[in-house]
Design a protein around this motif. Structure first.
Motif, PDB file in Angstrom:
ATOM      1  N   ILE A  84       0.844  -1.207   0.000  1.00 21.39           N
ATOM      2  CA  ILE A  84       0.000   0.000   0.000  1.00 21.39           C
ATOM      3  C   ILE A  84       0.873   1.248   0.000  1.00 21.39           C
ATOM      4  CG2 ILE A  84      -1.666   1.349   1.334  1.00 21.39           C
ATOM      5  CD1 ILE A  84      -2.909  -1.373   2.213  1.00 21.39           C
ATOM      6  N   GLU A  85       1.906   1.246   0.833  1.00 18.45           N
ATOM      7  CA  GLU A  85       2.810   2.397   0.861  1.00 18.45           C
ATOM      8  C   GLU A  85       3.486   2.583  -0.498  1.00 18.45           C
ATOM      9  OE1 GLU A  85       5.463   3.017   4.136  1.00 18.45           O
ATOM     10  OE2 GLU A  85       4.082   2.049   5.540  1.00 18.45           O
ATOM     11  N   ALA A  86       3.943   1.497  -1.104  1.00 17.30           N
ATOM     12  CA  ALA A  86       4.586   1.578  -2.413  1.00 17.30           C
ATOM     13  C   ALA A  86       3.603   2.073  -3.477  1.00 17.30           C
ATOM     14  CB  ALA A  86       5.157   0.218  -2.804  1.00 17.30           C
ATOM     15  N   TYR A  87       2.352   1.636  -3.372  1.00 20.60           N
ATOM     16  CA  TYR A  87       1.314   2.087  -4.305  1.00 20.60           C
ATOM     17  C   TYR A  87       1.157   3.602  -4.218  1.00 20.60           C
ATOM     18  CZ  TYR A  87      -3.320   2.573  -6.425  1.00 20.60           C
ATOM     19  OH  TYR A  87      -4.371   2.962  -7.207  1.00 20.60           O
ATOM     20  N   PHE A  88       1.076   4.121  -2.996  1.00 22.21           N
ATOM     21  CA  PHE A  88       0.947   5.568  -2.822  1.00 22.21           C
ATOM     22  C   PHE A  88       2.167   6.287  -3.395  1.00 22.21           C
ATOM     23  CE2 PHE A  88      -2.709   4.770  -0.344  1.00 22.21           C
ATOM     24  CZ  PHE A  88      -3.336   5.974  -0.070  1.00 22.21           C
ATOM     25  N   LEU A 134      -7.003  -1.695  -3.170  1.00 19.01           N
ATOM     26  CA  LEU A 134      -6.715  -1.308  -1.782  1.00 19.01           C
ATOM     27  C   LEU A 134      -7.463  -2.202  -0.806  1.00 19.01           C
ATOM     28  CD1 LEU A 134      -6.782   2.566  -2.194  1.00 19.01           C
ATOM     29  CD2 LEU A 134      -4.799   1.196  -1.498  1.00 19.01           C
ATOM     30  N   GLN A 135      -8.718  -2.519  -1.113  1.00 20.65           N
ATOM     31  CA  GLN A 135      -9.492  -3.375  -0.223  1.00 20.65           C
ATOM     32  C   GLN A 135      -8.874  -4.775  -0.128  1.00 20.65           C
ATOM     33  OE1 GLN A 135     -13.735  -3.419  -0.872  1.00 20.65           O
ATOM     34  NE2 GLN A 135     -14.007  -5.289   0.313  1.00 20.65           N
ATOM     35  N   LYS A 136      -8.438  -5.316  -1.259  1.00 19.32           N
ATOM     36  CA  LYS A 136      -7.804  -6.639  -1.227  1.00 19.32           C
ATOM     37  C   LYS A 136      -6.531  -6.612  -0.387  1.00 19.32           C
ATOM     38  CE  LYS A 136      -9.752  -8.311  -5.519  1.00 19.32           C
ATOM     39  NZ  LYS A 136      -9.535  -8.727  -6.905  1.00 19.32           N
ATOM     40  N   ALA A 137      -5.769  -5.522  -0.491  1.00 17.34           N
ATOM     41  CA  ALA A 137      -4.544  -5.409   0.307  1.00 17.34           C
ATOM     42  C   ALA A 137      -4.880  -5.305   1.797  1.00 17.34           C
ATOM     43  CB  ALA A 137      -3.718  -4.206  -0.150  1.00 17.34           C
ATOM     44  N   VAL A 138      -5.906  -4.543   2.138  1.00 18.83           N
ATOM     45  CA  VAL A 138      -6.316  -4.421   3.546  1.00 18.83           C
ATOM     46  C   VAL A 138      -6.786  -5.779   4.070  1.00 18.83           C
ATOM     47  CG1 VAL A 138      -8.020  -3.396   5.115  1.00 18.83           C
ATOM     48  CG2 VAL A 138      -6.840  -1.951   3.435  1.00 18.83           C
ATOM     49  N   GLU A 139      -7.558  -6.502   3.275  1.00 20.08           N
ATOM     50  CA  GLU A 139      -8.031  -7.829   3.703  1.00 20.08           C
ATOM     51  C   GLU A 139      -6.859  -8.792   3.907  1.00 20.08           C
ATOM     52  OE1 GLU A 139     -12.398  -7.536   1.500  1.00 20.08           O
ATOM     53  OE2 GLU A 139     -10.746  -8.589   0.488  1.00 20.08           O
ATOM     54  N   ALA A 155     -14.482   0.026   4.160  1.00 25.70           N
ATOM     55  CA  ALA A 155     -14.455   1.414   4.626  1.00 25.70           C
ATOM     56  C   ALA A 155     -13.023   1.931   4.702  1.00 25.70           C
ATOM     57  CB  ALA A 155     -15.148   1.533   5.980  1.00 25.70           C
ATOM     58  N   ARG A 156     -12.090   1.097   5.156  1.00 24.71           N
ATOM     59  CA  ARG A 156     -10.690   1.521   5.251  1.00 24.71           C
ATOM     60  C   ARG A 156     -10.128   1.777   3.855  1.00 24.71           C
ATOM     61  NH1 ARG A 156      -7.331   1.147   9.695  1.00 24.71           N
ATOM     62  NH2 ARG A 156      -9.344   1.663  10.627  1.00 24.71           N
ATOM     63  N   ALA A 157     -10.463   0.910   2.908  1.00 25.26           N
ATOM     64  CA  ALA A 157     -10.002   1.111   1.531  1.00 25.26           C
ATOM     65  C   ALA A 157     -10.589   2.397   0.953  1.00 25.26           C
ATOM     66  CB  ALA A 157     -10.380  -0.085   0.669  1.00 25.26           C
ATOM     67  N   ARG A 158     -11.847   2.667   1.245  1.00 25.70           N
ATOM     68  CA  ARG A 158     -12.488   3.902   0.776  1.00 25.70           C
ATOM     69  C   ARG A 158     -11.774   5.111   1.370  1.00 25.70           C
ATOM     70  NH1 ARG A 158     -17.396   3.462   2.892  1.00 25.70           N
ATOM     71  NH2 ARG A 158     -17.908   1.848   1.388  1.00 25.70           N
ATOM     72  N   HIS A 159     -11.456   5.037   2.669  1.00 29.98           N
ATOM     73  CA  HIS A 159     -10.745   6.126   3.342  1.00 29.98           C
ATOM     74  C   HIS A 159      -9.363   6.333   2.709  1.00 29.98           C
ATOM     75  CE1 HIS A 159      -9.935   8.102   7.513  1.00 29.98           C
ATOM     76  NE2 HIS A 159      -9.468   8.824   6.546  1.00 29.98           N
ATOM     77  N   SER A 182       4.465  14.243   5.263  1.00 31.64           N
ATOM     78  CA  SER A 182       3.390  14.454   6.238  1.00 31.64           C
ATOM     79  C   SER A 182       2.143  13.668   5.857  1.00 31.64           C
ATOM     80  CB  SER A 182       3.073  15.952   6.320  1.00 31.64           C
ATOM     81  OG  SER A 182       1.974  16.177   7.158  1.00 31.64           O
ATOM     82  N   ALA A 183       1.772  13.722   4.583  1.00 35.31           N
ATOM     83  CA  ALA A 183       0.581  13.001   4.125  1.00 35.31           C
ATOM     84  C   ALA A 183       0.759  11.494   4.272  1.00 35.31           C
ATOM     85  CB  ALA A 183       0.281  13.363   2.667  1.00 35.31           C
ATOM     86  N   MET A 184       1.974  10.990   4.011  1.00 31.56           N
ATOM     87  CA  MET A 184       2.213   9.556   4.156  1.00 31.56           C
ATOM     88  C   MET A 184       2.107   9.132   5.618  1.00 31.56           C
ATOM     89  SD  MET A 184       2.304   8.043   1.304  1.00 31.56           S
ATOM     90  CE  MET A 184       2.850   6.430   1.883  1.00 31.56           C
ATOM     91  N   GLY A 185       2.362  10.041   6.559  1.00 38.21           N
ATOM     92  CA  GLY A 185       2.121   9.743   7.967  1.00 38.21           C
ATOM     93  C   GLY A 185       0.651   9.443   8.213  1.00 38.21           C
ATOM     94  N   ASN A 186      -0.239  10.176   7.538  1.00 37.60           N
ATOM     95  CA  ASN A 186      -1.676   9.907   7.648  1.00 37.60           C
ATOM     96  C   ASN A 186      -2.037   8.553   7.049  1.00 37.60           C
ATOM     97  OD1 ASN A 186      -2.374  12.367   8.906  1.00 37.60           O
ATOM     98  ND2 ASN A 186      -2.291  13.403   6.935  1.00 37.60           N
ATOM     99  N   VAL A 187      -1.403   8.224   5.927  1.00 33.62           N
ATOM    100  CA  VAL A 187      -1.636   6.908   5.311  1.00 33.62           C
ATOM    101  C   VAL A 187      -1.214   5.819   6.284  1.00 33.62           C
ATOM    102  CG1 VAL A 187      -0.935   5.357   3.454  1.00 33.62           C
ATOM    103  CG2 VAL A 187      -1.391   7.768   2.946  1.00 33.62           C
ATOM    104  N   ARG A 188      -0.025   5.939   6.855  1.00 32.39           N
ATOM    105  CA  ARG A 188       0.487   4.908   7.773  1.00 32.39           C
ATOM    106  C   ARG A 188      -0.400   4.750   9.002  1.00 32.39           C
ATOM    107  NH1 ARG A 188       5.325   7.674   6.189  1.00 32.39           N
ATOM    108  NH2 ARG A 188       6.389   6.385   4.632  1.00 32.39           N
ATOM    109  N   SER A 189      -1.012   5.856   9.454  1.00 30.72           N
ATOM    110  CA  SER A 189      -1.895   5.742  10.622  1.00 30.72           C
ATOM    111  C   SER A 189      -3.120   4.889  10.321  1.00 30.72           C
ATOM    112  CB  SER A 189      -2.335   7.138  11.105  1.00 30.72           C
ATOM    113  OG  SER A 189      -3.266   7.720  10.206  1.00 30.72           O
ATOM    114  N   LEU A 190      -3.497   4.778   9.059  1.00 33.49           N
ATOM    115  CA  LEU A 190      -4.632   3.928   8.680  1.00 33.49           C
ATOM    116  C   LEU A 190      -4.238   2.476   8.468  1.00 33.49           C
ATOM    117  CD1 LEU A 190      -6.326   6.316   6.100  1.00 33.49           C
ATOM    118  CD2 LEU A 190      -7.138   5.771   8.408  1.00 33.49           C
ATOM    119  N   LEU A 191      -2.936   2.211   8.487  1.00 38.33           N
ATOM    120  CA  LEU A 191      -2.463   0.850   8.198  1.00 38.33           C
ATOM    121  C   LEU A 191      -2.066   0.061   9.432  1.00 38.33           C
ATOM    122  CD1 LEU A 191      -0.303   1.642   5.033  1.00 38.33           C
ATOM    123  CD2 LEU A 191      -2.686   0.869   5.154  1.00 38.33           C
TER     124      LEU A 191
END
Length: 192
Positions: A84-88, A134-139, A155-159, A182-191
């Motif tokens: 997910i991080e690499a995707y971003f 993203l949803q498949k990666a979260v699952e 919902a997490r994938a949507r976020h 800074s934005a990637m810090g927000n991404v990591r907080s969701l992971l």
């Protein structure tokens, strides 16, 4: 009997996609498309019916070749959190002051989405490809214990998708890369 096409359609769609991506739909003229693709306006009309037809084909080409490729490369196999991080990061790899083309889907959604239902449907289709990835990666991260099982993966994938879309808009107007950390810090907080 119709003459066979004497051009490589994938190459033409790639060049048209890049032209629309760099310039936007409205700022792209038939002369621009002729220069980019090497096709005459007559060939463009014969093959794609119109500038609109070529644009929709180029948009679908982007969904397959750019969005689909990124999803397959980063979200469907391997470590899901790292993926997910690499995707971003992949979405911002070429984002610098000279090359702020952003995302063709986001650019199109702001330029044409509010006014064109057909274009909007293509943009939504592309965004759904990304969100499903993203949803498949979260699952997968949930199955591997990296994300809590009680998290709503859809919902997490949507976020994550909404955050990515906002970041793609930010990339169009920001200078430098400081905002991305800074934005990637927000991404990591969701992971986690």
């Amino acid at each position: 009997m119709a003459r066979p096409k004497a051009f490589n359609q994938d190459q033409v769609l790639t060049e048209a996609m890049l032209c629309f991506w760099h310039r936007g739909y409205g700022a792209t003229s038939m002369k621009d498309l002729q220069a980019a693709t090497g096709l005459t306006p007559g060939s463009i009309y014969n093959s794609f019916n119109s500038k609109d037809g070529l644009f929709l084909c180029a948009l679908d080409h982007y969904i397959e070749q750019v969005v689909g490729h990124r999803v397959n490369e980063h979200l469907l196999e391997g470590d899901p959190i790292a993926g997910i991080e690499a995707y971003f990061f992949e979405c911002f790899r070429d984002s610098d002051e000279e090359n702020q083309q952003g995302c063709l889907l986001i650019n199109t959604s702001t330029e044409l989405g509010p006014h064109d239902e057909v274009v909007r449907a293509h943009v939504v289709k592309g965004m759904q490809v990304a969100q499903r990835g993203l949803q498949k990666a979260v699952e997968r991260a949930q199955r591997e214990g990296q994300i809590k099982a009680e998290v709503d993966a859809k919902a997490r994938a949507r976020h994550l998708g909404l955050l990515l879309n906002g970041m793609l808009v930010q990339a169009k107007i920001s200078t430098g890369q400081g905002w991305l950390d800074s934005a990637m810090g927000n991404v990591r907080s969701l992971l986690h």
